[in-house]
Motif scaffolding. Structure first.
Motif, PDB file in Angstrom:
ATOM      1  N   LEU A 197       0.835  -1.203   0.000  1.00  0.00           N
ATOM      2  CA  LEU A 197       0.000   0.000   0.000  1.00  0.00           C
ATOM      3  C   LEU A 197       0.870   1.255   0.000  1.00  0.00           C
ATOM      4  N   ASP A 220      -1.246   6.345   3.484  1.00  0.00           N
ATOM      5  CA  ASP A 220      -2.618   6.716   3.837  1.00  0.00           C
ATOM      6  C   ASP A 220      -3.709   6.080   2.983  1.00  0.00           C
ATOM      7  N   ILE A 221      -3.419   4.937   2.402  1.00  0.00           N
ATOM      8  CA  ILE A 221      -4.425   4.176   1.656  1.00  0.00           C
ATOM      9  C   ILE A 221      -4.697   2.900   2.445  1.00  0.00           C
ATOM     10  N   SER A 222      -5.982   2.603   2.623  1.00  0.00           N
ATOM     11  CA  SER A 222      -6.340   1.379   3.333  1.00  0.00           C
ATOM     12  C   SER A 222      -6.729   0.291   2.342  1.00  0.00           C
ATOM     13  N   TYR A 223      -6.698  -0.942   2.838  1.00  0.00           N
ATOM     14  CA  TYR A 223      -7.144  -2.102   2.086  1.00  0.00           C
ATOM     15  C   TYR A 223      -8.162  -2.791   2.968  1.00  0.00           C
TER      16      TYR A 223
END
Length: 181
Positions: A165, A168-171
């Motif tokens: 990732l 500041d990007i979520s999965y």
């Protein structure tokens, strides 16, 4: 009634058949018939499905390169993992663990997820449980690594393998609590 049913239990009141309980895997299926009371021998039937065991909590979402999205109680932007309880009842995580590829963190004794609760566990490397906030003894590698939720029997019940990732990007699962990521 079924004959030679190893997973069945039959309930009677005197000589009157009330219900047959049938297990399939971990589900309990209940069906029954009862007289109408009119003396005509007429019966009514009902079927009811019951869950014999609750569903396991699961990893719902995570961030492995948290810079600005969520701060822990120290004001640090720690990585985090969100765990979801899909049940209508509270779920005790005593004996459960959260793990990455190299380390595991035990949930504290009596640690309970409330019904349909989403819980943030900080993967900060701070290794503590304080004021209801749990920090793991590991951080999540942003270039991707295994994250797992392990039950009290040592079985992995929820797992994400090697998702890289950017900051500041979520999965996560979509919609929340589903089986799809």
């Amino acid at each position: 009634m079924r004959k030679n049913c190893a997973n069945c239990v039959y309930l009677f009141w005197g000589i009157t058949f009330l219900a047959a309980l049938l297990w399939r895997n971990t589900d309990l299926l209940a069906s029954g018939s009862y007289g109408s009371g009119s003396g005509s021998g007429e019966t009514q039937s009902t079927t009811l499905a019951l869950s014999a065991t609750p569903q396991d909590p699961s990893i719902n979402e995570f961030v492995s390169a948290n810079k600005y999205t969520l701060e822990d109680e120290d004001g640090d932007s720690s990585d985090w993992v969100e765990i979801y309880n899909p049940n209508d009842v509270a779920f005790d995580l005593t004996g459960w663990k959260i793990a990455d590829s190299e380390s595991t963190k035990n949930f504290p004794q009596g640690f309970t997820l409330q019904p349909h609760q989403y819980l943030i566990v900080f993967a900060s490397g701070k290794d503590r449980y304080q004021n209801g906030v749990l920090h793991t003894n590991f951080k999540i590698k942003a270039d991707g690594e295994r994250i797992a939720l392990i039950n009290q029997f040592g079985e992995t019940v929820s797992e994400i393998q090697g998702v890289a990732l950017i900051d500041d990007i979520s999965y996560g699962r979509y919609p929340d609590g589903s089986t799809s990521f």
